[in-house]
Design a protein around this motif. Structure first.
Motif, short mmCIF file in Angstrom:
data_model
loop_
_atom_site.label_atom_id
_atom_site.label_comp_id
_atom_site.label_asym_id
_atom_site.label_seq_id
_atom_site.Cartn_x
_atom_site.Cartn_y
_atom_site.Cartn_z
N THR A 11 0.87 -1.12 -0.20
CA THR A 11 -0.15 -0.11 0.01
C THR A 11 0.80 1.30 0.10
O THR A 11 0.63 2.06 -0.70
CB THR A 11 -1.00 -0.12 1.18
OG1 THR A 11 -1.67 -1.02 1.34
CG2 THR A 11 -1.80 1.10 1.41
N LYS A 12 1.96 1.27 0.80
CA LYS A 12 2.72 2.50 1.08
C LYS A 12 3.58 2.48 -0.28
O LYS A 12 3.76 3.48 -0.78
CB LYS A 12 3.49 2.43 2.23
CG LYS A 12 2.87 2.58 3.42
CD LYS A 12 3.45 2.27 4.64
CE LYS A 12 2.52 2.27 5.81
NZ LYS A 12 2.45 1.16 6.65
N LEU A 13 4.08 1.22 -0.81
CA LEU A 13 4.81 1.22 -2.18
C LEU A 13 3.93 1.90 -3.32
O LEU A 13 4.27 2.72 -4.20
CB LEU A 13 5.38 0.08 -2.66
CG LEU A 13 6.75 -0.55 -1.65
CD1 LEU A 13 7.07 -2.03 -2.21
CD2 LEU A 13 7.78 0.39 -1.53
N ARG A 14 2.56 1.63 -3.31
CA ARG A 14 1.84 2.28 -4.34
C ARG A 14 1.58 3.84 -4.18
O ARG A 14 1.72 4.39 -5.17
CB ARG A 14 0.63 1.47 -4.10
CG ARG A 14 -0.37 1.43 -5.41
CD ARG A 14 -1.72 0.78 -5.23
NE ARG A 14 -1.38 -0.62 -5.41
CZ ARG A 14 -1.41 -1.78 -4.33
NH1 ARG A 14 -2.07 -1.39 -3.25
NH2 ARG A 14 -1.13 -2.75 -4.69
N LEU A 15 1.49 4.23 -3.10
CA LEU A 15 1.53 5.67 -2.80
C LEU A 15 3.07 6.14 -3.38
O LEU A 15 2.76 7.11 -3.88
CB LEU A 15 1.50 5.83 -1.01
CG LEU A 15 1.00 7.27 -0.80
CD1 LEU A 15 0.00 7.96 -1.48
CD2 LEU A 15 0.83 7.28 0.60
N LEU A 16 3.85 5.82 -3.00
CA LEU A 16 5.27 5.97 -3.34
C LEU A 16 5.32 6.17 -4.81
O LEU A 16 5.83 7.17 -5.55
CB LEU A 16 6.54 5.28 -2.74
CG LEU A 16 7.75 5.75 -3.05
CD1 LEU A 16 8.16 7.08 -2.63
CD2 LEU A 16 8.88 4.62 -2.27
N ALA A 17 5.14 5.00 -5.43
CA ALA A 17 5.02 4.91 -6.80
C ALA A 17 3.98 6.16 -7.45
O ALA A 17 4.37 6.89 -8.49
CB ALA A 17 4.41 3.93 -7.39
N PHE A 18 2.87 6.27 -6.82
CA PHE A 18 1.95 7.35 -7.48
C PHE A 18 2.49 8.56 -7.15
O PHE A 18 2.18 9.57 -8.03
CB PHE A 18 0.89 7.37 -6.47
CG PHE A 18 -0.36 8.17 -7.01
CD1 PHE A 18 -1.05 7.89 -8.07
CD2 PHE A 18 -0.78 9.38 -6.30
CE1 PHE A 18 -2.14 8.86 -8.74
CE2 PHE A 18 -1.59 10.15 -6.59
CZ PHE A 18 -2.36 10.04 -7.77
#
Length: 152
Positions: free
Chosen positions: A22-29
């Motif tokens: 979830t946090k990696l998705r936010l970082l990628a976003f």
């Protein structure tokens, strides 16, 4: 590259290995995808660092100014991160990084990265653990070089 492909790439970066999806998705976003041509500079030694770069594809040379001129000290490959020291420590860039090949990178701004670390303390802890492991490895490497007489 899709957001999920970028998340998969971030999972392979040692600094982010222990961080949940979830946090990696936010970082990628919040990151920007950038392309560099071979020979193009990602950052220059001595500059203020306002972002870190995660190599999605390609290779980069790390160059450091010495009394004998600029020397290449390392080559970075896919899933390496570069520039994180400048955004975490508020110090000038410690090296110049030049694309050795065509490169695609995720560029993470200092403000966005620090905001994520403040918002998610477990992410900060994982980053600190990884950086401490790197420091420990570097200390061992320097001790081994000193013992063999190859250190400067």
């Amino acid at each position: 590259m899709t957001l999920e492909a970028e998340v998969d790439a971030l999972r392979k970066v040692p600094l982010f290995r222990g961080i949940d999806a979830t946090k990696l998705r936010l970082l990628a976003f919040i990151s920007d995808r950038t392309h560099f041509a071979a020979g193009e500079e990602l950052c220059r030694q001595g500059e203020d660092g306002d972002s870190a770069f995660i190599i999605l594809d390609g290779e980069a040379d790390v160059r450091v100014r010495t009394s004998d001129g600029e020397k290449t000290v390392a080559r970075l490959e896919q899933y390496a991160i570069v520039g994180e020291i400048a955004i975490l420590c508020d110090v000038p860039r410690t090296a110049t990084v030049v694309a050795a090949t065509e490169m695609d990178v995720l560029t993470v701004s200092k403000d966005d990265f620090l905001r994520l670390l403040k918002e998610f303390p477990d992410m900060s802890l994982e980053v600190m653990r990884t950086l401490a492991q790197r420091l420990e490895r570097t200390t061992q490497d320097l001790a081994a070089q000193k013992a063999s007489g190859t250190a400067a």
